[in-house]
Design a protein around this motif. Structure first.
Motif, mmCIF file in Angstrom:
data_model
loop_
_atom_site.group_PDB
_atom_site.id
_atom_site.type_symbol
_atom_site.label_atom_id
_atom_site.label_comp_id
_atom_site.label_asym_id
_atom_site.label_seq_id
_atom_site.Cartn_x
_atom_site.Cartn_y
_atom_site.Cartn_z
ATOM 1 N N MET A 243 0.834 -1.202 0.000
ATOM 2 C CA MET A 243 0.000 0.000 0.000
ATOM 3 C C MET A 243 0.871 1.255 0.000
ATOM 4 S SD MET A 243 -3.170 -0.825 2.570
ATOM 5 C CE MET A 243 -4.360 -2.089 2.160
ATOM 6 N N GLU A 244 0.360 2.329 -0.583
ATOM 7 C CA GLU A 244 1.100 3.576 -0.666
ATOM 8 C C GLU A 244 0.653 4.556 0.405
ATOM 9 O OE1 GLU A 244 0.539 5.087 -4.578
ATOM 10 O OE2 GLU A 244 1.684 3.478 -5.546
ATOM 11 N N THR B 34 -0.840 7.846 1.713
ATOM 12 C CA THR B 34 -1.746 8.869 1.211
ATOM 13 C C THR B 34 -1.538 10.176 1.951
ATOM 14 O OG1 THR B 34 -3.441 8.000 2.697
ATOM 15 C CG2 THR B 34 -3.517 7.272 0.410
ATOM 16 N N GLU C 193 -2.780 4.031 2.299
ATOM 17 C CA GLU C 193 -4.000 3.876 1.513
ATOM 18 C C GLU C 193 -4.830 2.694 2.003
ATOM 19 O OE1 GLU C 193 -5.215 2.834 -3.141
ATOM 20 O OE2 GLU C 193 -3.137 3.235 -2.584
ATOM 21 N N ASP D 279 -0.205 12.653 -0.805
ATOM 22 C CA ASP D 279 0.392 12.034 -1.997
ATOM 23 C C ASP D 279 1.691 12.719 -2.401
ATOM 24 O OD1 ASP D 279 -1.597 10.117 -2.211
ATOM 25 O OD2 ASP D 279 -2.839 11.352 -3.521
ATOM 26 N N GLU E 112 -10.055 15.376 -2.642
ATOM 27 C CA GLU E 112 -9.381 14.182 -2.135
ATOM 28 C C GLU E 112 -9.810 13.809 -0.716
ATOM 29 O OE1 GLU E 112 -7.229 12.453 -3.936
ATOM 30 O OE2 GLU E 112 -7.079 13.799 -5.647
ATOM 31 N N LYS F 28 -10.909 10.209 -1.348
ATOM 32 C CA LYS F 28 -9.823 9.242 -1.202
ATOM 33 C C LYS F 28 -9.531 9.027 0.285
ATOM 34 C CE LYS F 28 -5.137 8.416 -2.968
ATOM 35 N NZ LYS F 28 -4.070 8.969 -3.845
ATOM 36 N N ILE F 29 -9.768 10.092 1.069
ATOM 37 C CA ILE F 29 -9.509 10.066 2.505
ATOM 38 C C ILE F 29 -10.716 10.656 3.227
ATOM 39 C CG2 ILE F 29 -8.020 10.902 4.362
ATOM 40 C CD1 ILE F 29 -5.855 11.262 2.086
ATOM 41 N N GLY G 160 -10.849 1.142 -1.152
ATOM 42 C CA GLY G 160 -9.514 1.620 -0.834
ATOM 43 C C GLY G 160 -9.488 2.977 -0.170
ATOM 44 N N THR H 42 -9.196 5.659 2.563
ATOM 45 C CA THR H 42 -8.520 5.750 3.852
ATOM 46 C C THR H 42 -9.421 6.491 4.836
ATOM 47 O OG1 THR H 42 -6.380 5.824 2.736
ATOM 48 C CG2 THR H 42 -6.443 6.585 5.015
#
Length: 264
Positions: free
Chosen positions: A1-2, A4, A29, A64, A79, A160-161, A191, A193
């Protein structure tokens, strides 16, 4: 996982009062991460730094790989969505109007909702069980009902978050489980977060992949629930006699509180 979000040596002060003292926190992430600590330790202040509602006195927050200070509020809102602790609404918006506000970061100054926006709004309303309330004015709803609308607005933002500050504060017990089960499922399916600020030991143990325990304005412990929610840590940070156990019925961790260690 990356990664975030990444918090690097974050300091924050209110005037001369130090609230956060050198916080380092990688957030990856797709994880659900809980920020735990007693009142006044800096939990909400940390959360508000994660979406540029507050500006660090020192250090930085990276999204990111980009410093939040280099991004506009609209870029961040595409995001990151927020479910705040308070949900007072002083205008007579309908439930649908409120949820639709989640799509504003993706619309131009003069543009209305697209057909794709409408589908996303409908989906968020359905997922949060608000379909029969779409035309109701939010200022006539109970605190728990309003909180569901705020969660639906955040989901409509397709973040995304997702940052959540005491998300179950206004919810009855049944809705607490419904809301957090939904958020947890979305995290695993999409996915997304999720960062949850709370002082509820049992809730965080049940739903979070990792826990950050804040004490004296610093990170006291970080790791999986079984690594962080030790009897010693709960005694030092919360001044309670408590133990973590694995509940085979739900296949999750829970916390049993025995007593406060305060002497009145």
């Amino acid at each position: 996982m990356e990664l975030t979000l990444e918090v690097r040596d974050l300091h924050y002060t209110y005037g001369k009062y130090l609230v956060l003292d050198g916080i380092d926190l990688p957030i990856v992430e797709g994880e659900v991460i809980g920020i735990l600590g007693p009142n006044g330790c800096g939990k909400t202040t940390l959360l508000r730094n994660l979406n540029k509602n507050l500006t660090p006195s020192g250090g930085c927050v990276m999204l990111d790989g980009t410093d939040l200070s280099d991004l506009t509020k609209k870029e961040i809102a595409r995001e990151i969505a927020v479910v705040p602790q308070t949900n007072e609404v002083h205008f007579a918006f309908t439930v649908r109007d409120m949820v639709a506000m989640g799509r504003m970061p993706f619309q131009g100054m003069m543009g209305g909702a697209s057909s794709e926006d409408e589908k996303i709004i409908d989906d968020a309303i359905e997922k949060t069980g608000l379909t029969k309330y779409v035309d109701r004015h939010i200022n006539t709803m109970s605190g728990g009902e309003r909180q569901r609308v705020i969660i639906a607005r955040a989901i409509a933002q397709t973040p995304k978050i997702l940052l959540m500050d005491e998300p179950t504060l206004h919810l009855d017990i049944s809705m607490q489980f419904d809301a957090l089960n939904l958020v947890h499922r979305l995290s695993k399916e999409t996915g997304m977060t999720v960062v949850i600020v709370s002082h509820d030991l049992a809730m965080v143990a049940r739903y979070c992949d990792r826990i950050v325990m804040i004490h004296d304005h610093k990170v006291h412990a970080i790791g999986r629930p079984e690594e962080v929610l030790t009897e010693e840590n709960m005694r030092v940070v919360f001044n309670v006699d408590a133990e973590l156990f694995f509940d085979k019925k739900i296949n999750k961790y829970s916390v049993m509180l025995h007593d406060s260690l305060n002497n009145f």
